[in-house]
Design an enzyme around this catalytic site. Structure first.
Site, mmCIF file in Angstrom:
data_model
loop_
_atom_site.group_PDB
_atom_site.id
_atom_site.type_symbol
_atom_site.label_atom_id
_atom_site.label_comp_id
_atom_site.label_asym_id
_atom_site.label_seq_id
_atom_site.Cartn_x
_atom_site.Cartn_y
_atom_site.Cartn_z
ATOM 1 N N SER A 67 34.460 28.629 -21.997
ATOM 2 C CA SER A 67 33.352 29.530 -21.682
ATOM 3 C C SER A 67 33.316 29.812 -20.192
ATOM 4 O O SER A 67 33.292 28.869 -19.380
ATOM 5 C CB SER A 67 32.015 28.924 -22.110
ATOM 6 N N GLY A 124 19.093 29.081 -21.755
ATOM 7 C CA GLY A 124 17.775 28.469 -21.831
ATOM 8 C C GLY A 124 16.647 29.472 -21.660
ATOM 9 O O GLY A 124 15.505 29.106 -21.420
ATOM 10 N N SER A 129 20.785 32.570 -26.818
ATOM 11 C CA SER A 129 22.204 32.513 -26.465
ATOM 12 C C SER A 129 22.981 31.692 -27.494
ATOM 13 O O SER A 129 24.127 32.022 -27.816
ATOM 14 C CB SER A 129 22.403 31.970 -25.052
ATOM 15 N N ASP A 174 16.422 34.180 -35.461
ATOM 16 C CA ASP A 174 17.371 34.487 -34.382
ATOM 17 C C ASP A 174 18.691 34.989 -34.950
ATOM 18 O O ASP A 174 19.224 36.019 -34.525
ATOM 19 C CB ASP A 174 17.626 33.243 -33.520
HETATM 20 C C1 GLA Z 1 13.183 29.600 -32.062
HETATM 21 C C2 GLA Z 1 13.760 29.412 -33.458
HETATM 22 C C3 GLA Z 1 13.320 30.537 -34.385
HETATM 23 C C4 GLA Z 1 11.796 30.722 -34.347
HETATM 24 C C5 GLA Z 1 11.291 30.790 -32.906
HETATM 25 C C6 GLA Z 1 9.787 30.802 -32.821
HETATM 26 O O1 GLA Z 1 13.714 30.755 -31.476
HETATM 27 O O2 GLA Z 1 15.168 29.357 -33.411
HETATM 28 O O3 GLA Z 1 13.772 30.277 -35.693
HETATM 29 O O4 GLA Z 1 11.157 29.700 -35.055
HETATM 30 O O5 GLA Z 1 11.770 29.713 -32.128
HETATM 31 O O6 GLA Z 1 9.266 31.952 -33.385
#
Ligand code: GLA
Length: 390
Positions: A67, A124, A129, A174
Site C-alpha cells: 500500500s 480513520g 477506507s 458501508d
Molecule cells: C460504521 C459501520 C456501519 C454503520 C455505521 C453507523 O460505519 O461500519 O455498518 O453501522 O458505522 O451508522
C-alpha cells in the site's frame, strides 16, 4: 492516477506488463446512522475519492500486497491457501479476509496475485477506507478470474469478511454503498430487506461539504459493539410485550406503546435513537425526492442531536464542528457521519457559503480543540470498476 500507480508498481514489483487498474469509492452517509444493524434505513452515497489499485495474477499461489499509504509495512507476502488473520499482517487482513470469504463461497482463486493499493480517503476519517479496500479486492478478483458476482453479493461477502475475519461487527451500509454506488445519486437502502432505491442528488447551488475532526479514533470499535449489544437487549425487552423483528419496524406510535418495556434508561435512549433515526431517514428520502432541501437539512440536524444526546457517539470534536457549522448562514444542515467518536461530519451548504463555513468552523474548532479540522467538498461518485471505466 494511472501514472502514479504505474510508477509505484515499478518501484515495488518491477515491469508493468499485464497489470490492470481498478478503483472503488469511499462513502459518506447523509442520514440514517446506527440504523443498519437495527433493521432500519440508511441513505449514503459513494464518493469520487476512494481506493485505486494495480493488480496482476501470479503463476504461483502467493499473495503479495503493497500500500502506498502504508510504505513502512513494505510488501506483505502470504500464501493464498489457508488465510488467517495475523496481527503482523496489519492492513492486509482486510483484503485477505475478502479472498478467504470468496473461497468459502466457492470462488476459489486458481492462482495468487500481486496487488498495489493507493487510497485517497484519509485513514480513520469514517469515510469507509476499509470497506473500500474490501470491495476493491472483490472487484479485482472477480474481474481477473471472470467470476460473476453481482454488487449485492460483493457487499454481503465483504461485510461477512469484516465481521468474521476482522472481528468488526459492522452493518451492511458501508459495503453496500460502495459496491452499489451510482454517480450523482444517493442509495436509500432498507437494511432489513436490502430493497434499495437510487435517489438523484439534485443539489443545484448546494454542495456536500465533509468536515474532518482529524481526531485519531481509538475506542470506536468497542463502543460500537457496546451500542449494538444495548440495542439488541432493548429489542429483546420490547419483544416480551410486542411482536417485532427489529427496532427498524417500529413506528412512533408503536414506540409509545412499548418503550416502557425497556428497563434501563440508557437502553431506552439507545433504542429511541434507532427507532426515530430510521423514521427520519424515511422522511429525508421523501424530502429529497420532493426537492425539499431545507426539510432534508432539518432532519440532518435532528439526527445529530439524537446521536449526541441519546446514542452518545459524537464527542466534543464532532459536536464542536457541527455546532459551528449550524451558525453559518447558508448551511442547510450538518451532522456527524459514520460510526462517530471522531471521524467526519457532513453538511449541506449553499455554494456561496462554502468559504464562510470553512473559515468559521476552522477558527472555532482550532480555538476549542487545539488543532485544525480539514474540509472536503464531496461529489457523489459511481461504484467500483476497472479504472478506465469508472
Ligand atoms: C460504521 C459501520 C456501519 C454503520 C455505521 C453507523 O460505519 O461500519 O455498518 O453501522 O458505522 O451508522
Amino acid at each position: 492516477m494511472k501514472e502514479q500507480l504505474e510508477a509505484a508498481w515499478k518501484a515495488q514489483f518491477g515491469d508493468t506488463s499485464g497489470v490492470r487498474y481498478f478503483f472503488a469509492p469511499g462513502r459518506v452517509n447523509l442520514i440514517g446512522e446506527h440504523t443498519d444493524y437495527n433493521g432500519g434505513h440508511v441513505f449514503p452515497c459513494a464518493l469520487t475519492i476512494g481506493t485505486f489499485a494495480a493488480a496482476r495474477q501470479r503463476e504461483d499461489e502467493l499473495l503479495r500486497f503493497y500500500s502506498v499509504n502504508f510504505p513502512e509495512a513494505g510488501v506483505i507476502t502470504v500464501p493464498l491457501r489457508g488465510l488467517v488473520n495475523r496481527k503482523e499482517d496489519g492492513w492486509t487482513n482486510y483484503p485477505k479476509g475478502v479472498i478467504a470469504e470468496m473461497e468459502k463461497r466457492g470462488y476459489r482463486a486458481p492462482a495468487g496475485m500481486d496487488i498495489l493499493y493507493l487510497g485517497t480517503i484519509p485513514n480513520g476519517s469514517g469515510l469507509s477506507s476499509s470497506a473500500s479496500i474490501e470491495v476493491l479486492t472483490a472487484e479485482i478478483f472477480s474481474e481477473i478470474f471472470s467470476w460473476e458476482i453481482d454488487g449485492i453479493e460483493k457487499a454481503l461477502l465483504c461485510q461477512a469478511a469484516e465481521r468474521g475475519f476482522n472481528g468488526v461487527n459492522c452493518g451492511i451500509m458501508d459495503q453496500f454503498a460502495i459496491a452499489m454506488g451510482k454517480k450523482n445519486h444517493a442509495v436509500f437502502l432498507d437494511t432489513n430487506t436490502l430493497a434499495y432505491e437510487y435517489v438523484p442528488l439534485d443539489l443545484a447551488g448546494v454542495r456536500i461539504v465533509i468536515m474532518n475532526t482529524n481526531k485519531k479514533r481509538g475506542l470506536g470499535d468497542s463502543a460500537y459493539n457496546e451500542r449494538r449489544a444495548e440495542c439488541e437487549q432493548a429489542l429483546a425487552e420490547i419483544q416480551k410485550v410486542r411482536k417485532t423483528g427489529s427496532l427498524g419496524e417500529l413506528t412512533a406510535e408503536d414506540w409509545e406503546s412499548c418503550r416502557d418495556a425497556i428497563a434501563s434508561p440508557v437502553r431506552k435512549k439507545r433504542a429511541k435513537h434507532a427507532v426515530f433515526e430510521n423514521l427520519r431517514t424515511i422522511r429525508a428520502a421523501e424530502a429529497l425526492r420532493a426537492g425539499d432541501l431545507a426539510g432534508f437539512g432539518r432532519l440532518m440536524n435532528e439526527s445529530h442531536i439524537s446521536l449526541r444526546d441519546d446514542y452518545e457517539v459524537t464527542g466534543k470534536e464532532l459536536d464542536t464542528l457541527v455546532a459551528a457549522a449550524w451558525e453559518v448562514p447558508g448551511v442547510i444542515g450538518a451532522r456527524m457521519t459514520g460510526a462517530g467518536f471522531g471521524g467526519c461530519a457532513v453538511s449541506l451548504v449553499k455554494e456561496e457559503a462554502v468559504e464562510a463555513l470553512m473559515q468559521t468552523v476552522k477558527e472555532r474548532y482550532e480555538a476549542q480543540i487545539g488543532y485544525a479540522p480539514s474540509f472536503y467538498v464531496a461529489e457523489a461518485g459511481g461504484g467500483p470498476g476497472v479504472l478506465a471505466e469508472c
